[in-house]
Design a protein around this motif. Structure first.
Motif, PDB file in Angstrom:
ATOM      1  N   CYS A  76     -14.108  40.886  21.666  1.00 27.73           N
ATOM      2  CA  CYS A  76     -14.408  39.628  21.277  1.00 27.73           C
ATOM      3  C   CYS A  76     -14.037  39.448  19.819  1.00 27.73           C
ATOM      4  O   CYS A  76     -13.488  40.415  19.138  1.00 27.73           O
ATOM      5  N   ARG A  77     -13.894  38.309  19.400  1.00 24.70           N
ATOM      6  CA  ARG A  77     -13.025  37.864  18.053  1.00 24.70           C
ATOM      7  C   ARG A  77     -14.252  38.003  16.710  1.00 24.70           C
ATOM      8  O   ARG A  77     -14.343  38.511  15.959  1.00 24.70           O
ATOM      9  N   ASP A  78     -15.493  37.309  17.163  1.00 28.04           N
ATOM     10  CA  ASP A  78     -16.541  37.133  16.324  1.00 28.04           C
ATOM     11  C   ASP A  78     -17.748  38.793  16.465  1.00 28.04           C
ATOM     12  O   ASP A  78     -18.272  38.696  17.601  1.00 28.04           O
ATOM     13  N   MET A  79     -17.305  39.348  15.595  1.00 28.67           N
ATOM     14  CA  MET A  79     -18.281  40.784  15.711  1.00 28.67           C
ATOM     15  C   MET A  79     -19.530  40.623  15.612  1.00 28.67           C
ATOM     16  O   MET A  79     -20.312  41.192  16.246  1.00 28.67           O
ATOM     17  N   LYS A  80     -20.104  39.649  14.847  1.00 29.65           N
ATOM     18  CA  LYS A  80     -21.501  39.312  14.480  1.00 29.65           C
ATOM     19  C   LYS A  80     -22.010  38.972  15.771  1.00 29.65           C
ATOM     20  O   LYS A  80     -23.215  39.387  16.198  1.00 29.65           O
ATOM     21  N   LYS A  81     -21.378  37.829  16.288  1.00 34.71           N
ATOM     22  CA  LYS A  81     -22.060  37.392  17.744  1.00 34.71           C
ATOM     23  C   LYS A  81     -22.048  38.499  18.909  1.00 34.71           C
ATOM     24  O   LYS A  81     -23.005  38.363  19.726  1.00 34.71           O
ATOM     25  N   CYS A  82     -20.903  39.279  18.742  1.00 33.90           N
ATOM     26  CA  CYS A  82     -20.755  40.242  19.908  1.00 33.90           C
ATOM     27  C   CYS A  82     -21.887  41.371  19.860  1.00 33.90           C
ATOM     28  O   CYS A  82     -22.575  41.604  20.797  1.00 33.90           O
ATOM     29  N   GLU A  83     -22.199  41.659  18.498  1.00 30.66           N
ATOM     30  CA  GLU A  83     -23.106  42.728  18.446  1.00 30.66           C
ATOM     31  C   GLU A  83     -24.534  42.188  18.885  1.00 30.66           C
ATOM     32  O   GLU A  83     -25.385  42.937  19.318  1.00 30.66           O
ATOM     33  N   GLU A  84     -24.734  41.015  18.290  1.00 33.69           N
ATOM     34  CA  GLU A  84     -26.142  40.512  18.659  1.00 33.69           C
ATOM     35  C   GLU A  84     -26.139  40.337  20.344  1.00 33.69           C
ATOM     36  O   GLU A  84     -27.235  40.708  20.990  1.00 33.69           O
ATOM     37  N   ALA A  85     -25.305  40.079  21.025  1.00 33.87           N
ATOM     38  CA  ALA A  85     -25.024  39.840  22.557  1.00 33.87           C
ATOM     39  C   ALA A  85     -25.166  41.232  23.121  1.00 33.87           C
ATOM     40  O   ALA A  85     -25.954  41.345  24.044  1.00 33.87           O
ATOM     41  N   TYR A  97     -24.311  52.065  27.508  1.00 33.09           N
ATOM     42  CA  TYR A  97     -22.721  52.462  27.509  1.00 33.09           C
ATOM     43  C   TYR A  97     -22.040  50.840  27.338  1.00 33.09           C
ATOM     44  O   TYR A  97     -21.110  50.644  28.155  1.00 33.09           O
ATOM     45  N   VAL A  98     -22.265  50.099  26.477  1.00 27.85           N
ATOM     46  CA  VAL A  98     -21.751  48.798  26.217  1.00 27.85           C
ATOM     47  C   VAL A  98     -21.422  48.747  24.884  1.00 27.85           C
ATOM     48  O   VAL A  98     -22.182  49.146  23.998  1.00 27.85           O
ATOM     49  N   TYR A  99     -20.138  48.423  24.646  1.00 31.32           N
ATOM     50  CA  TYR A  99     -19.500  48.632  23.262  1.00 31.32           C
ATOM     51  C   TYR A  99     -19.004  47.384  22.937  1.00 31.32           C
ATOM     52  O   TYR A  99     -18.250  46.588  23.875  1.00 31.32           O
ATOM     53  N   CYS A 100     -18.694  47.052  21.510  1.00 28.68           N
ATOM     54  CA  CYS A 100     -18.221  46.023  20.936  1.00 28.68           C
ATOM     55  C   CYS A 100     -16.829  46.347  20.263  1.00 28.68           C
ATOM     56  O   CYS A 100     -17.076  47.317  19.378  1.00 28.68           O
ATOM     57  N   ARG A 101     -15.924  45.922  20.781  1.00 27.01           N
ATOM     58  CA  ARG A 101     -14.564  46.079  19.996  1.00 27.01           C
ATOM     59  C   ARG A 101     -13.834  44.689  19.497  1.00 27.01           C
ATOM     60  O   ARG A 101     -13.845  43.891  20.404  1.00 27.01           O
ATOM     61  N   GLN A 102     -13.291  44.710  18.503  1.00 28.65           N
ATOM     62  CA  GLN A 102     -12.631  43.406  18.040  1.00 28.65           C
ATOM     63  C   GLN A 102     -11.484  43.180  18.830  1.00 28.65           C
ATOM     64  O   GLN A 102     -10.420  44.152  18.713  1.00 28.65           O
ATOM     65  N   CYS A 103     -11.132  41.853  19.250  1.00 30.06           N
ATOM     66  CA  CYS A 103      -9.990  41.774  19.724  1.00 30.06           C
ATOM     67  C   CYS A 103      -9.767  40.101  19.702  1.00 30.06           C
ATOM     68  O   CYS A 103     -10.467  39.380  20.381  1.00 30.06           O
ATOM     69  N   ASP A 104      -8.930  39.865  18.737  1.00 27.07           N
ATOM     70  CA  ASP A 104      -8.547  38.299  18.480  1.00 27.07           C
ATOM     71  C   ASP A 104      -7.300  37.994  19.233  1.00 27.07           C
ATOM     72  O   ASP A 104      -6.413  38.301  19.073  1.00 27.07           O
ATOM     73  N   LEU A 105      -7.636  37.200  20.250  1.00 29.99           N
ATOM     74  CA  LEU A 105      -6.472  36.790  21.377  1.00 29.99           C
ATOM     75  C   LEU A 105      -5.524  35.867  20.601  1.00 29.99           C
ATOM     76  O   LEU A 105      -4.330  35.538  21.229  1.00 29.99           O
ATOM     77  N   ALA A 106      -5.832  35.291  19.356  1.00 30.68           N
ATOM     78  CA  ALA A 106      -4.891  34.575  18.853  1.00 30.68           C
ATOM     79  C   ALA A 106      -4.187  35.410  17.738  1.00 30.68           C
ATOM     80  O   ALA A 106      -3.318  34.785  16.943  1.00 30.68           O
ATOM     81  N   SER A 107      -4.081  36.542  18.004  1.00 33.55           N
ATOM     82  CA  SER A 107      -3.243  37.357  17.071  1.00 33.55           C
ATOM     83  C   SER A 107      -2.805  38.621  17.982  1.00 33.55           C
ATOM     84  O   SER A 107      -3.507  39.332  18.537  1.00 33.55           O
ATOM     85  N   LEU A 108      -1.317  38.877  18.113  1.00 30.77           N
ATOM     86  CA  LEU A 108      -0.745  39.829  18.804  1.00 30.77           C
ATOM     87  C   LEU A 108      -1.083  41.230  18.027  1.00 30.77           C
ATOM     88  O   LEU A 108      -1.094  42.079  18.879  1.00 30.77           O
ATOM     89  N   ASP A 109      -1.189  41.329  16.807  1.00 31.46           N
ATOM     90  CA  ASP A 109      -1.518  42.589  16.106  1.00 31.46           C
ATOM     91  C   ASP A 109      -2.987  42.908  16.300  1.00 31.46           C
ATOM     92  O   ASP A 109      -3.326  44.087  16.607  1.00 31.46           O
ATOM     93  N   SER A 110      -3.959  41.953  16.447  1.00 28.83           N
ATOM     94  CA  SER A 110      -5.144  42.360  16.798  1.00 28.83           C
ATOM     95  C   SER A 110      -5.313  42.891  18.337  1.00 28.83           C
ATOM     96  O   SER A 110      -5.933  43.706  18.551  1.00 28.83           O
ATOM     97  N   ILE A 111      -4.564  42.236  19.038  1.00 27.31           N
ATOM     98  CA  ILE A 111      -4.458  42.700  20.701  1.00 27.31           C
ATOM     99  C   ILE A 111      -3.834  44.182  20.826  1.00 27.31           C
ATOM    100  O   ILE A 111      -4.404  44.952  21.448  1.00 27.31           O
TER     101      ILE A 111
END
Length: 668
Positions: A76-85, A97-111
């Protein structure tokens, strides 16, 4: 004053109008929820990535995957909302065994950073669900200069998928799931202006991105042939999520207050919206299916534009070129278009009309009453593989629903019924729905002691274990008639037949301990009394009293048997399933005429349980781990209840036992 004007001025008019509104709203809402993925699968040790999973159908997809034991990465892009979910899902499913990792699909570097981080943590990837998306947003660009909808919905997932192909191939059989949309049918790939630089229409750009998802799916399936990796696309349905946040028509005050309620019957819940994603990702029947498109858990045809292999290859080449370049020469022009506001006045006037508002409120009231009357639900997941179960009277109603759920949980189930044709039909339906072939029909007529003895003898030849006996069969308020052995029919079937059956199977139940006996009684036991001077209703007969007596006999039998089985590891409990819409009331004359069938049944509909809901307390008493040592009790709506004073008469319980032994010749 005309008749219409007379009715219109009085409340009865609104009640009459409400009837039509209620039926339409509830029927449409239920219909629009679409197909459900009901198969139980164990995803322990499976590693899954779900993009855009901090809300909506992505979150629901993660929730269900976690419930099934998978290791899930929420990209997910928004880590705060991701952690809450994530916290909510972990607390609910008890799967850490559920993990949050940042991935902004609007950024190739992030991907690329996400892919690198993931590969450092995991050596395998079994399922990649490309779920994230944006819809009909004003024109904006990704960090790499792509039009936002094309960039996030297609190019971001294109790059992510290609970066993950090595671990997917290594983990085969593995799956890629691309969440597209029915909007692809309205899309076209604008090869002359793919990035919408010359002109921009938010709807066309969205449709193009969804068509790109399907073309990408089909081309990737062709390239992955023989690798053990499958890829499929899907339409989740029209779902009530945040995806519509950019559509001005739905974001103003009046639309939120008035228009959204109008759309409510036509929109899926997020849980139902996730069903096709789960179906495509998990259904064992799709293990070798690839390059297809699904909706409502069924294979569907794609639009003609999505079958254009040449366009798919062109799109792949362009996508490969654009996503592999660190800096692309793409015009970074922002062209935010103002969205025209719709004139809401006519809509508001219509919605405020009492002809719609009051019937709608009445309809909601009936709908929620119906939901409330379904009572307690047994929601715990248990694995009954290796367990042997007998369910009497199981070719229809709550008995059939009980077998269906037991089969879904892996049990070996014997359907003990009188009607061979109906039972074999029900058995075939259950096997087809659950995939459990360990479901068997064996003939049993509870109105015949000989049939009961034959059933038990045949069962013992086939099985040396019995873990659960569910005495479910029954007759209700029938005209006076006798069993083959001369017992009054309701007493004979509801009590005497089950008394003999249970006693003949006690040796197997004891050998299989811990084991359970479940007796389906009724709230009618509270109106019953044991007429010891005329137990067989030979002097006089009242169908209602005879039924209540038989149901009281069930509870007395349960309590007395619990005492006799103390210390054996066999428990026995009784229950009231609720007022259920089944064939049990077929002998009641009031429901057999035209008025009863069409008027009374319609009036009673909100108050009746479905057979599925009626089976819940039976399943609770038979399967709940917390009841493993509970015996001699009475339950309703998946909770313990007090019995009538007459059911606590231990002296009468012993007397009834002795009479039953004599009548059935079951004393050893």
């Amino acid at each position: 004053m005309t008749l219409f004007a007379f009715l219109k001025s009085r409340p009865i008019f609104w009640a009459s109008v409400a009837g039509t509104s209620v039926g339409c709203a509830c029927f449409i809402k239920d219909l629009m929820q679409g197909g459900k993925f009901t198969k139980e699968t164990d995803e322990t040790d499976k590693v899954v990535i779900v993009t855009g999973s901090n809300t909506g159908i992505g979150k629901e997809t993660v929730r269900e995957l976690a419930r099934r034991g998978a290791t899930v990465y929420m990209a997910c892009r928004d880590m705060k909302k991701c952690e809450e979910a994530r916290e909510e899902i972990v607390l609910e499913t008890k799967n850490k065994y559920v993990y949050c990792r940042q991935c902004d699909l609007a950024s190739l570097d992030s991907i690329r950073n996400f892919a690198a981080t993931f590969k450092r943590e995991q050596a395998n990837l079994h399922i990649l669900i490309n779920n994230a998306g944006v819809m009909r947003c004003p024109r904006s660009l990704t960090k790499d200069g792509f039009e936002m909808q094309l960039g996030v919905n297609h190019l971001g997932h294109f790059l992510l998928t290609n970066l993950m192909l090595d671990v997917l191939k290594k983990s085969c059989p593995s799956r890629i799931v691309n969440v597209s949309s029915l909007a692809h049918t309205r899309g076209e790939i604008n090869t002359a202006d793919l990035n919408s630089e010359k002109s921009y229409d938010d709807a066309k750009a969205y449709n193009q991105s969804k068509l790109a998802n399907v073309l990408f799916t089909r081309e990737l399936a062709r390239r992955l042939e023989g690798t053990g990796v499958t890829v499929n696309a899907l339409h989740p349905g029209i779902v009530d999520t945040e995806l519509f946040r950019h559509m001005g028509f739905f974001t103003n005050f009046f639309a939120g207050l008035f228009v959204r309620p109008l759309f409510w019957p036509f929109v899926k819940t997020v849980k139902n919206g996730a069903q096709t994603s789960l179906y495509v990702a998990l259904d064992p029947d799709l293990e070798n299916v690839t390059g297809k498109y699904f909706s409502d858990c069924h294979l569907q045809e794609v639009a003609p534009a999505a079958t254009d292999a040449q366009t798919a290859k062109w799109l792949w080449a362009v996508s490969e070129k654009w996503t592999c370049s660190p800096i692309l020469d793409i015009k970074t022009e922002f062209d935010f278009e103002r969205l025209n506001r719709r004139n809401m006045c006519a809509c508001i006037d219509c919605l405020l009309c009492p002809c719609i508002v009051w019937p709608a409120l009445f309809g909601l009231g009936v709908y929620f009453l119906r939901q409330y009357m379904q009572g307690g639900q047994f929601t715990k997941e248990t694995n009954e593989t290796g367990k042997v179960v007998i369910v009497t009277g199981s070719n229809t109603g709550i008995g059939k629903e009980t077998v269906l759920e037991l089969a879904r949980r892996g049990a070996t189930v014997y359907m003990a019924c009188r009607d061979k044709a109906r039972t074999e039909k029900a058995l075939l339906e259950i096997v087809q729905e659950t995939g459990n072939k360990n479901i068997f029909f064996r003939e049993l007529d509870l109105a015949s002691l000989e049939s009961i003895r034959n059933f038990v003898a045949d069962f013992k030849k086939e099985q040396d274990k019995l873990h659960i006996l569910i005495n479910n069969a029954g007759v209700m308020r029938c005209p006076h008639m006798l069993t083959k052995n001369g017992f009054e029919m309701q007493l004979g079937v509801n009590h005497m037949g089950h008394f003999l059956l249970t006693n003949l199977l006690l040796d197997l139940l004891k050998n299989s301990a811990p084991s359970r006996i479940v007796n389906v009684s009724s709230l009618a036991h509270t109106r019953g009394s044991i007429n010891i001077d005329d137990l067989n209703s030979e002097k006089s007969y009242d169908e209602g009293n005879a039924y209540s007596q038989s149901k009281l006999a069930n509870v007395l039998f349960t309590r007395e048997l619990a005492k006799r089985l103390e210390g054996t590891g066999v428990t026995v409990n009784a229950l009231h399933p609720g007022v259920v819409d089944t064939e049990l009331g077929r002998h009641m004359k009031i429901f057999n005429n035209t008025f009863g069938r069409y008027v009374l049944r319609s009036l009673l509909w909100p108050l009746l349980k479905t057979p599925k809901s009626g089976a819940q307390t039976t399943l609770y008493a038979a399967l709940d781990p917390e009841l493993s040592n509970v015996t001699g009790k009475y339950f309703s709506d998946c909770a313990e209840k007090k019995v009538a004073p007459a059911a606590t008469d231990d002296k009468m319980g012993k007397l009834l036992w002795e009479e039953s032994e004599k009548w059935t010749h079951s004393k050893k």
